[in-house]
Design an enzyme around this catalytic site. Structure first.
Site, short mmCIF file in Angstrom:
data_model
loop_
_atom_site.label_atom_id
_atom_site.label_comp_id
_atom_site.label_asym_id
_atom_site.label_seq_id
_atom_site.Cartn_x
_atom_site.Cartn_y
_atom_site.Cartn_z
N ASN A 108 1.13 -1.30 -0.59
CA ASN A 108 0.43 -0.11 0.03
C ASN A 108 0.28 1.35 0.10
O ASN A 108 1.26 2.30 1.19
CB ASN A 108 -0.54 0.37 1.11
CG ASN A 108 -1.99 1.18 1.18
OD1 ASN A 108 -1.48 2.29 0.64
ND2 ASN A 108 -3.10 0.96 2.05
N ASP B 149 -0.25 -4.55 10.62
CA ASP B 149 -2.23 -5.57 11.14
C ASP B 149 -3.20 -4.70 11.20
O ASP B 149 -2.90 -4.10 12.02
CB ASP B 149 -1.93 -6.78 11.10
CG ASP B 149 -2.51 -7.60 10.55
OD1 ASP B 149 -2.52 -8.01 9.19
OD2 ASP B 149 -2.74 -8.50 11.27
N GLY C 19 -12.02 0.75 2.77
CA GLY C 19 -13.44 -0.26 4.25
C GLY C 19 -14.23 0.20 4.99
O GLY C 19 -15.40 0.05 4.18
N TYR C 20 -13.65 0.24 6.41
CA TYR C 20 -15.54 -0.19 6.86
C TYR C 20 -15.96 1.85 7.66
O TYR C 20 -16.52 1.87 8.54
CB TYR C 20 -14.90 -1.10 8.33
CG TYR C 20 -15.35 -2.17 7.41
CD1 TYR C 20 -16.01 -2.83 7.28
CD2 TYR C 20 -13.83 -3.13 7.76
CE1 TYR C 20 -15.92 -4.71 7.20
CE2 TYR C 20 -13.63 -4.84 8.01
CZ TYR C 20 -14.79 -5.43 7.20
OH TYR C 20 -14.10 -6.41 6.25
N ASP C 21 -14.88 2.35 7.05
CA ASP C 21 -14.91 3.75 7.22
C ASP C 21 -16.98 4.50 7.14
O ASP C 21 -16.75 4.99 8.40
CB ASP C 21 -14.14 4.85 6.61
CG ASP C 21 -12.05 4.70 6.88
OD1 ASP C 21 -12.49 4.71 8.59
OD2 ASP C 21 -11.97 4.81 6.20
N LYS D 140 -0.10 4.11 2.77
CA LYS D 140 1.07 3.82 4.17
C LYS D 140 2.53 4.75 3.87
O LYS D 140 3.33 4.69 4.83
CB LYS D 140 1.28 2.69 4.52
CG LYS D 140 -0.40 2.17 5.23
CD LYS D 140 -0.29 -0.04 5.22
CE LYS D 140 -1.83 -0.01 4.96
NZ LYS D 140 -1.89 -1.50 5.31
#
Ligand code: IMP
Length: 202
Positions: A9, A69, A158-160, A12
């Site tokens: 990524n 992770d 993602g889950y944001d 990052k």
């Protein structure tokens, strides 16, 4: 001093580069380091997975390596999806589908039981010296919130869109990237890593 970031990524990699500006550390992505590795993330905790990734790449390259992770833990789902966050409902399932499924599952769960947190573990593995592998340092950042009642926001990933941040009165997908980075699990873990790297004085 070179530090390999064990991730594919680029965001990052960019983030940690920015945080280490002005220090003697040069951050290499896996691509920069010419590494292609498919690492089996078979740990049962975020920490285990981060250590597996960091030490595997350290052993391959002999360099200092940082791995992370992360995932979402939902109280009303006994901590799931947790380390299976990206694999939840299948790796190829889009997040709108995953997020809708979670909202449906929690539709009768009252506000006080909708607690959730994003967790990020980061592992810093050091090169072998005089035949000894130094102990890998592990850091953890936590971002507390709860599961929203509906999907909201376009930022993040993602889950944001279902992660409601009470202090901000919005989901993490509605927060600006800068505001999210300051509060997020990854931001907090990264701040600890940066402090530890600066302590190394190399
Ligand atoms: P990774 O370990 O950073 O690749 O993250 C694993 C999975 O956790 C991601 O694919 C997302 O499903 C979830 N996740 C981790 N951090 C976040 C975040 O900041 N926002 C939304 N989802 C996240």
């Amino acid at each position: 001093m070179q530090l390999i970031m064990a991730t594919g990524n680029q965001n990052k990699v960019r983030e940690i580069r920015e945080m280490l500006e002005g220090t003697s550390f040069t951050i290499l992505s896996m691509k920069d380091a010419g590494i292609e590795a498919d690492i089996d993330e078979n740990g049962t905790t975020f920490e285990e997975n981060a250590v597996i990734k960091a030490e595997t790449i350290r052993d391959l390259t002999g360099q200092m390596v940082l791995a992370d992770d992360s995932g979402l833990m939902i109280d009303a789902m006994d901590g799931a999806p947790g380390v299976y966050s990206s694999r939840f409902m299948g790796e190829d399932t889009d997040y709108t589908t995953k997020n809708r499924a979670i909202l449906e599952r929690l539709k009768d769960v009252p506000e006080e039981k909708r607690g959730a947190r994003f967790v990020c573990a980061m592992a810093l593995a050091f090169p072998e010296k005089d035949g000894v592998k130094p102990e890998t340092q592990v850091f953890r950042g936590v971002f507390e919130g709860r599961i929203a009642y509906e999907i909201a926001g376009e930022n993040g990933f993602g889950y944001d869109p279902i992660f409601y941040v009470p202090e901000e009165k919005m989901t993490s997908a509605e927060m600006s990237p800068e505001a999210k980075n300051r509060m997020s699990h990854r931001g907090k873990a990264l701040q600890q890593v940066v402090a530890a790297l600066k302590e190394l004085k190399i």
